[in-house]
Design a protein around this motif. Structure first.
Motif, PDB file in Angstrom:
ATOM      1  N   ASN A   1       0.698  -1.086   0.028  1.00  0.00           N
ATOM      2  CA  ASN A   1       0.010  -0.114   0.072  1.00  0.00           C
ATOM      3  C   ASN A   1       0.943   1.300  -0.012  1.00  0.00           C
ATOM      4  O   ASN A   1       1.414   1.623   0.968  1.00  0.00           O
TER       5      ASN A   1
ATOM      6  N   GLY B   1      -4.815   1.558   5.855  1.00  0.00           N
ATOM      7  CA  GLY B   1      -3.622   0.596   5.330  1.00  0.00           C
ATOM      8  C   GLY B   1      -3.438  -0.587   6.498  1.00  0.00           C
ATOM      9  O   GLY B   1      -3.483  -1.574   5.946  1.00  0.00           O
TER      10      GLY B   1
ATOM     11  N   ASP C   1      -6.497  -2.953   6.162  1.00  0.00           N
ATOM     12  CA  ASP C   1      -6.519  -3.747   4.979  1.00  0.00           C
ATOM     13  C   ASP C   1      -5.435  -4.704   5.392  1.00  0.00           C
ATOM     14  O   ASP C   1      -5.682  -6.009   5.084  1.00  0.00           O
TER      15      ASP C   1
END
Length: 357
Positions: free
Chosen positions: A59, A346, A349
């Protein structure tokens, strides 16, 4: 390796005649792997944190935010070394100076010039008698204090408030949520009703009541934020505790006679650490914004110290004539909050990849 004999037929003889010019080197022997090597795991095994870090590195937005936050924290921690001037030193003769950065004098924003009341462009540093070689990279305020130094120290205060509130958020939120979720029944019902009463009181009312008891300052702001910020954390932890205490490994630990405290800290808490970290990352920008809001309305950090909210409030009063006094602290607090939110997204996830799907 045995060879299979080809039957002597006309069809096979014709094929051999057409293929006799093919080089034997074009044919390679098929090597069959051993059965135990076929099941060998080539990739290294990763634990939960290593696998999450691997996903987080993919990311780009989260990684850029991570480095930005790390840089801001380093500058804030070592503020006395990075600040070019004393943030509280006053020099009224050099008040309201525009930004001036060596090497960037070709840009109108950083050459130390400003427009006077007559509309003429003047060199503010020369007119104020500033010696040659003295620069204020982001200008000065109405009392002649260096704006860059005050922003660095103001960022330090804002981060102290945020991390202190996050620490209290962790301690009270995790303890309250785990006890409520584990006990269940009437205890859980009573504890949740208490949370509903606390969450129904506006934060600003709590701030005003705290100011009646304590003097305005860093400690009162931290306590005020901590009184209400842990409610969301406790609810998240309670929900996870109710879900995890029904798992087989927790039931097995109970059957083996392990104490409740050990089950909570060894089996339940580690399995919700990812969600707790994400929740803390979202709570940090909220605490920074709430502190800036309190300082902006005048009930935050008292003078001469300043936070980012205090600096924005000071720049807001003269925004039409000296816009840089508000633009720079507003830009810093915007970058901090945006970076924390992107990093929290981030991490969410990375810890729970199914959520993104």
């Amino acid at each position: 390796m045995s060879h299979t004999e080809i039957p002597n037929t006309n069809y096979n003889q014709n094929i051999l005649e057409h293929t006799k010019d093919i080089d034997d080197s074009l044919f390679t022997t098929k090597v069959q792997l051993e059965s135990d090597r076929n099941e060998e795991i080539v990739a290294p095994t990763l634990n939960f944190l290593q696998d999450s870090w691997r996903r987080l590195k993919k990311n780009k937005g989260a990684m850029i935010s991570f480095f930005v936050i790390s840089l801001i924290i380093i500058i804030a921690v070592f503020a006395p070394f990075f600040a070019p001037h004393d943030p509280n030193a006053q020099n009224p003769a050099w008040s309201n100076l525009p930004p001036k950065i060596p090497g960037l004098e070709g840009f109108s924003w950083f050459n130390g010039t400003s427009i006077n009341r007559g509309g003429a462009l003047i060199d503010s540093y020369d007119q104020s008698g500033v010696p040659e070689g003295v620069y204020y990279y982001l200008g000065t305020d109405s009392l002649g204090r260096d704006l860059l130094s005050r922003i660095i120290f103001g960022t330090r205060i804002s981060l102290i408030v945020a991390f202190a509130a996050a620490l209290i958020n962790l301690i009270f939120g995790i303890a309250y949520g785990m006890i409520s979720g584990w006990m269940g029944g009437r205890v859980d019902n009573f504890m949740q009703r208490v949370l509903e009463i606390l969450s129904g009181v506006p934060n600003l009312v709590i701030v005003v009541l705290m100011l009646l008891v304590m003097n305005p300052g860093l400690v009162s702001i931290i306590i005020t934020i901590a009184l209400t910020s842990w409610i969301t954390m406790s609810r998240v932890v309670r929900a996870q505790t109710i879900r995890l205490k029904q798992q087989e490994y927790v039931l097995a630990a109970q059957v083996l006679g392990q104490p409740t405290i050990k089950i909570m800290f060894k089996h339940i808490l580690p399995n919700m650490m990812g969600l707790i970290i994400v929740q803390v990352m979202f709570a940090l920008p909220s605490a920074i914004f709430f502190e800036a809001f309190l300082s902006f309305i005048g009930i935050g950090i008292p003078a001469p110290n300043a936070s980012l909210g205090t600096l924005i409030n000071d720049g807001y009063k003269t925004f039409r004539f000296l816009p840089h006094l508000m633009w720079y602290p507003a830009a810093v607090i915007s970058i901090i909050m945006l970076s924390f939110n992107l990093l929290a997204d981030g991490l969410r996830d990375a810890f729970d990849p199914k959520m993104k799907e």
